[in-house]
Design a protein around this motif. Sequence first.
Motif, PDB file in Angstrom:
ATOM      1  N   ALA A 105       9.679  -3.390  -1.800  1.00 23.76           N
ATOM      2  CA  ALA A 105       9.517  -2.544  -2.421  1.00 23.76           C
ATOM      3  C   ALA A 105       8.064  -1.151  -2.340  1.00 23.76           C
ATOM      4  O   ALA A 105       7.530  -0.147  -2.191  1.00 23.76           O
ATOM      5  CB  ALA A 105       8.903  -2.555  -4.367  1.00 23.76           C
ATOM      6  N   VAL A 106       6.604  -1.603  -1.942  1.00 27.11           N
ATOM      7  CA  VAL A 106       5.638  -1.768  -1.534  1.00 27.11           C
ATOM      8  C   VAL A 106       5.616  -0.876  -0.367  1.00 27.11           C
ATOM      9  O   VAL A 106       5.542   0.165  -0.476  1.00 27.11           O
ATOM     10  CB  VAL A 106       4.533  -2.779  -1.576  1.00 27.11           C
ATOM     11  CG1 VAL A 106       3.468  -1.828  -0.980  1.00 27.11           C
ATOM     12  CG2 VAL A 106       4.271  -3.092  -2.623  1.00 27.11           C
ATOM     13  N   ALA A 107       6.947  -1.278   0.287  1.00 27.21           N
ATOM     14  CA  ALA A 107       7.450  -0.045   1.926  1.00 27.21           C
ATOM     15  C   ALA A 107       7.625   0.785   1.599  1.00 27.21           C
ATOM     16  O   ALA A 107       7.041   1.719   1.689  1.00 27.21           O
ATOM     17  CB  ALA A 107       7.721  -1.199   2.458  1.00 27.21           C
ATOM     18  N   GLU A 108       8.893   1.132   0.747  1.00 29.31           N
ATOM     19  CA  GLU A 108       9.651   2.472   0.451  1.00 29.31           C
ATOM     20  C   GLU A 108       8.635   2.949  -0.586  1.00 29.31           C
ATOM     21  O   GLU A 108       8.349   4.048  -0.157  1.00 29.31           O
ATOM     22  CB  GLU A 108      10.464   1.741  -0.717  1.00 29.31           C
ATOM     23  CG  GLU A 108      11.790   1.034   0.406  1.00 29.31           C
ATOM     24  CD  GLU A 108      13.189   0.501  -0.972  1.00 29.31           C
ATOM     25  OE1 GLU A 108      13.491   0.868  -1.884  1.00 29.31           O
ATOM     26  OE2 GLU A 108      13.816  -0.424  -0.668  1.00 29.31           O
ATOM     27  N   HIS A 109       7.818   2.876  -0.783  1.00 30.38           N
ATOM     28  CA  HIS A 109       6.393   3.372  -2.209  1.00 30.38           C
ATOM     29  C   HIS A 109       5.723   4.460  -0.722  1.00 30.38           C
ATOM     30  O   HIS A 109       5.587   5.626  -1.337  1.00 30.38           O
ATOM     31  CB  HIS A 109       6.015   3.030  -3.116  1.00 30.38           C
ATOM     32  CG  HIS A 109       5.850   3.460  -3.990  1.00 30.38           C
ATOM     33  ND1 HIS A 109       5.587   4.467  -4.746  1.00 30.38           N
ATOM     34  CD2 HIS A 109       4.095   3.720  -3.990  1.00 30.38           C
ATOM     35  CE1 HIS A 109       5.174   5.074  -5.673  1.00 30.38           C
ATOM     36  NE2 HIS A 109       4.080   4.822  -5.305  1.00 30.38           N
ATOM     37  N   ALA A 110       5.354   4.082   0.434  1.00 24.87           N
ATOM     38  CA  ALA A 110       4.827   4.208   0.644  1.00 24.87           C
ATOM     39  C   ALA A 110       5.444   5.860   1.863  1.00 24.87           C
ATOM     40  O   ALA A 110       4.503   6.045   1.965  1.00 24.87           O
ATOM     41  CB  ALA A 110       4.093   2.773   2.140  1.00 24.87           C
ATOM     42  N   MET A 111       6.251   5.239   1.925  1.00 27.76           N
ATOM     43  CA  MET A 111       7.163   6.124   2.707  1.00 27.76           C
ATOM     44  C   MET A 111       7.940   6.856   1.476  1.00 27.76           C
ATOM     45  O   MET A 111       7.644   7.943   2.417  1.00 27.76           O
ATOM     46  CB  MET A 111       8.257   4.978   3.397  1.00 27.76           C
ATOM     47  CG  MET A 111       9.326   6.069   4.327  1.00 27.76           C
ATOM     48  SD  MET A 111       8.720   7.659   5.845  1.00 27.76           S
ATOM     49  CE  MET A 111       8.598   6.507   6.945  1.00 27.76           C
ATOM     50  N   GLY A 255      -1.340  10.006   1.146  1.00 28.95           N
ATOM     51  CA  GLY A 255      -0.646   9.656   0.186  1.00 28.95           C
ATOM     52  C   GLY A 255      -1.710   8.823  -0.444  1.00 28.95           C
ATOM     53  O   GLY A 255      -1.445   7.506   0.744  1.00 28.95           O
ATOM     54  N   LEU A 256      -1.683   7.951  -2.077  1.00 30.83           N
ATOM     55  CA  LEU A 256      -2.522   7.337  -2.003  1.00 30.83           C
ATOM     56  C   LEU A 256      -2.104   6.516  -3.231  1.00 30.83           C
ATOM     57  O   LEU A 256      -1.695   7.783  -4.375  1.00 30.83           O
ATOM     58  CB  LEU A 256      -4.103   7.613  -2.207  1.00 30.83           C
ATOM     59  CG  LEU A 256      -4.624   8.285  -1.521  1.00 30.83           C
ATOM     60  CD1 LEU A 256      -6.472   8.784  -1.970  1.00 30.83           C
ATOM     61  CD2 LEU A 256      -5.094   7.580  -0.680  1.00 30.83           C
ATOM     62  N   ASP A 257      -1.958   5.203  -3.579  1.00 28.39           N
ATOM     63  CA  ASP A 257      -1.213   4.785  -4.793  1.00 28.39           C
ATOM     64  C   ASP A 257      -2.570   4.210  -4.829  1.00 28.39           C
ATOM     65  O   ASP A 257      -1.899   3.210  -6.638  1.00 28.39           O
ATOM     66  CB  ASP A 257       0.210   3.456  -4.349  1.00 28.39           C
ATOM     67  CG  ASP A 257       0.642   2.469  -5.465  1.00 28.39           C
ATOM     68  OD1 ASP A 257       0.840   4.350  -6.402  1.00 28.39           O
ATOM     69  OD2 ASP A 257       0.548   1.884  -5.642  1.00 28.39           O
ATOM     70  N   VAL A 258      -3.100   3.799  -4.263  1.00 28.96           N
ATOM     71  CA  VAL A 258      -4.245   3.946  -5.415  1.00 28.96           C
ATOM     72  C   VAL A 258      -5.825   3.686  -4.068  1.00 28.96           C
ATOM     73  O   VAL A 258      -5.482   5.015  -2.461  1.00 28.96           O
ATOM     74  CB  VAL A 258      -4.739   1.531  -4.239  1.00 28.96           C
ATOM     75  CG1 VAL A 258      -3.880   1.026  -4.708  1.00 28.96           C
ATOM     76  CG2 VAL A 258      -4.198   1.509  -2.422  1.00 28.96           C
ATOM     77  N   TYR A 259      -6.716   3.591  -4.591  1.00 31.36           N
ATOM     78  CA  TYR A 259      -8.185   3.931  -4.371  1.00 31.36           C
ATOM     79  C   TYR A 259      -9.361   3.863  -5.061  1.00 31.36           C
ATOM     80  O   TYR A 259      -8.869   3.238  -6.140  1.00 31.36           O
ATOM     81  CB  TYR A 259      -7.630   6.015  -4.915  1.00 31.36           C
ATOM     82  CG  TYR A 259      -7.900   5.839  -6.115  1.00 31.36           C
ATOM     83  CD1 TYR A 259      -8.524   6.210  -7.345  1.00 31.36           C
ATOM     84  CD2 TYR A 259      -5.920   6.191  -6.827  1.00 31.36           C
ATOM     85  CE1 TYR A 259      -8.253   6.701  -8.303  1.00 31.36           C
ATOM     86  CE2 TYR A 259      -5.779   5.926  -8.226  1.00 31.36           C
ATOM     87  CZ  TYR A 259      -7.136   6.331  -9.265  1.00 31.36           C
ATOM     88  OH  TYR A 259      -6.834   6.645 -10.381  1.00 31.36           O
ATOM     89  N   GLN A 295       1.653   1.742  -8.506  1.00 31.49           N
ATOM     90  CA  GLN A 295       2.948   1.616  -8.548  1.00 31.49           C
ATOM     91  C   GLN A 295       3.770   1.581  -7.448  1.00 31.49           C
ATOM     92  O   GLN A 295       5.352   0.723  -8.059  1.00 31.49           O
ATOM     93  CB  GLN A 295       4.032   2.779  -9.328  1.00 31.49           C
ATOM     94  CG  GLN A 295       3.958   4.108  -8.702  1.00 31.49           C
ATOM     95  CD  GLN A 295       4.554   4.966  -9.428  1.00 31.49           C
ATOM     96  OE1 GLN A 295       3.585   5.643 -10.189  1.00 31.49           O
ATOM     97  NE2 GLN A 295       5.015   5.520  -9.232  1.00 31.49           N
ATOM     98  N   GLY A 296       3.576   1.237  -6.039  1.00 29.99           N
ATOM     99  CA  GLY A 296       4.301   0.749  -5.456  1.00 29.99           C
ATOM    100  C   GLY A 296       5.256  -0.832  -5.788  1.00 29.99           C
ATOM    101  O   GLY A 296       6.171   0.066  -4.975  1.00 29.99           O
TER     102      GLY A 296
END
Length: 328
Positions: A105-111, A255-259, A295-296
């Motif tokens: 889930a997280v890896a797909e969101h990273a891509m 691209g940031l899901d966290v900051y 939301q990753g």
Amino acid sequence: MNILFYDTKSYDRDSFEEKRCQYPNLKIDYLKSELTPATAKLAKGYDAVCAFVNCDVGTETVELLHQCQVRLILLRSAGFNHVDIEKARAFGIKVMRVPGYSPEAVAEHAMVLALAANRRIHKAYVRVRENDFSLGGMLGFNFYRKTAGIVGTGKIGAAMARICKGFGMEVLAYDKYQNPELDFVEYVSMDELLARSELVSLHCPLTDDTYHLINRETIRKMKDGVVLVNTSRGGLVKTEDLIEGIRARKFFAVGLDVYEEEKRNVYEDRSDEILESSVTARLLSFPNVLITSHQGFFTEEALGAISETTLKNAVAFEKGETTGNEVE
């Protein structure tokens, strides 16, 4: 066992209640409030509390939980940098986490972040809604035959490496411990990874060693026109240095899901408020930056796995058993 569940969202309750029927000896009460020193006293009379990544489980909170005779802190997350582990250990409070709920889930969101930021999907969506079909400012580049640098090759990093391999990318990795399953990955030094990669994706925990891993010095070592993605922890990137690098046109896309400074924003609707910090606004002012709201992990499969593992952790603790999910 009585468990007090903090920072409850509707999807949390639905997911946990669906699984809880399998564990009739567990009683859960749900609170919307986050776990903080101000709300820790509400745990009096409970055996355990359940907290998420945005909760404050620092020294003061742990001390108050001890006073309330809480014996177990259940983290429905993999990360535990927000918990004073030493203080919990001193008080005999066990901390258990969910280390591998859904790496994919997280890896797909990273891509997704890498692709969307590269191809300016966030800009294209808004532009087309306004009947503007022009392509100026939308030019991206192929990931095929480019080099991906994966920092951290645990379960999530390994999943990201496989995705990059599937895109036809050469995959480099940096980690203190090499993953033997990734026979297609070339492990290199951090400096070499930064120098060779067109895509750098962060998948390591936040520790003293990794705090501000991405800073002015490491940014300088990256290739010009690099795509940077962070779905791990905001503290891995020094925000001021990142903004400096963006302004210097070092990055093709970010691209940031966290900051950093996301704490008060995570999972909250603050659309009617004036935000105290300008960091988020400054980042969003750049056309090549895409930010999502931590939301990753947010897929049906991941929520189900989080619920299942968290409840199993509670049952195992009550029976005096171990699961391997204990934070020592």
